[in-house]
Motif scaffolding. Sequence first.
Motif, PDB file in Angstrom:
ATOM      1  N   THR A 187      -9.099  -0.481  -0.005  1.00 48.64           N
ATOM      2  CA  THR A 187      -7.948   0.395   0.206  1.00 48.64           C
ATOM      3  C   THR A 187      -7.065   0.436  -1.026  1.00 48.64           C
ATOM      4  OG1 THR A 187      -7.946  -0.049   2.584  1.00 48.64           O
ATOM      5  CG2 THR A 187      -5.911   0.805   1.634  1.00 48.64           C
ATOM      6  N   ASN A 198     -11.837  -4.999   3.097  1.00 46.81           N
ATOM      7  CA  ASN A 198     -11.382  -3.624   3.232  1.00 46.81           C
ATOM      8  C   ASN A 198     -10.036  -3.405   2.559  1.00 46.81           C
ATOM      9  OD1 ASN A 198     -13.636  -2.793   4.681  1.00 46.81           O
ATOM     10  ND2 ASN A 198     -12.715  -3.306   6.661  1.00 46.81           N
ATOM     11  N   ASP A 199      -9.209  -4.465   2.493  1.00 50.05           N
ATOM     12  CA  ASP A 199      -7.912  -4.334   1.827  1.00 50.05           C
ATOM     13  C   ASP A 199      -8.086  -4.059   0.342  1.00 50.05           C
ATOM     14  OD1 ASP A 199      -6.555  -4.779   4.165  1.00 50.05           O
ATOM     15  OD2 ASP A 199      -6.436  -6.939   3.861  1.00 50.05           O
ATOM     16  N   GLU A 217      -8.713   2.442  -3.746  1.00 47.20           N
ATOM     17  CA  GLU A 217      -8.723   3.870  -3.412  1.00 47.20           C
ATOM     18  C   GLU A 217      -7.358   4.498  -3.652  1.00 47.20           C
ATOM     19  OE1 GLU A 217     -12.195   4.152   0.036  1.00 47.20           O
ATOM     20  OE2 GLU A 217     -10.086   3.898   0.617  1.00 47.20           O
ATOM     21  N   PHE A 268       0.835  -1.204   0.000  1.00 46.09           N
ATOM     22  CA  PHE A 268       0.000   0.000   0.000  1.00 46.09           C
ATOM     23  C   PHE A 268       0.870   1.255   0.000  1.00 46.09           C
ATOM     24  CE2 PHE A 268      -3.541  -2.464   2.366  1.00 46.09           C
ATOM     25  CZ  PHE A 268      -4.131  -2.826   1.164  1.00 46.09           C
TER      26      PHE A 268
END
Length: 243
Positions: free
Chosen positions: A105, A101-102, A108, A77
């Motif tokens: 992320t 959620n990963d 995003e 990330f």
Amino acid sequence: MSAGPAIAPRAELPDHAPHILVVDDDRRLRDLLARFLGENGYRVTAAASAAEARARGRSLVFDAVVLDVMMPGETGFDYARQIRLTSQVPILMLTARSNPNDRVTGLEIGADDYLPKPFEPRELILRLNNILRRSARGPADGAASPLDAVRFGPFQFRIERGELTRDDEAIRLSEREREILTILALARGGNVEREALTGTNGAANERTVDVQMNRLRRRIEDDPANPRYVQTVRGVGYRLVLD
């Protein structure tokens, strides 16, 4: 022992074959991906960490990045965020995590696709082919075109070439000044955190950034103590005030 770049062994691959950067701390997986991608017509360079990947990127240009999320130290990330400051190279992220959620992320941040481990190698090839095709098509009709140059006052900065001019007269920049100005320009007038300006080699600290920013101001500003274009954003970092 740290492994060097793993290059697909197919000498017959043409120079125009897509060049993929594989970043994963698992040596076995790096080697498997390098071999499999090479067998499917890709040139491959592999790195065991974000720092090693940056070193490869200083001398090579890649068509896509296959990037593991869970790496010790600087995560996938973190590295993806840094890539997106200066490049729109397609990124396919790999993770062993099942947390949805990963995936959010990663998308995003600007990743183009996301593949959970374990995965079928053929699925990786299909996803990689898809993001490379989308990248080759470029922006859709009516979409914003890539930012090529920015203007501020009498200055123009051509991002791809790293050229700064004032009323058509070239202004000499150091490599770090050019790097900082590129990051500021790609933010399109938005705020840029100090951490994002610490340099691709990771050697600079935030205090060093302030010193380098003062040097850049002396090249640009009529009054560096009261900057008009390269402004400090208190508690955040800096911004470049564009026309």
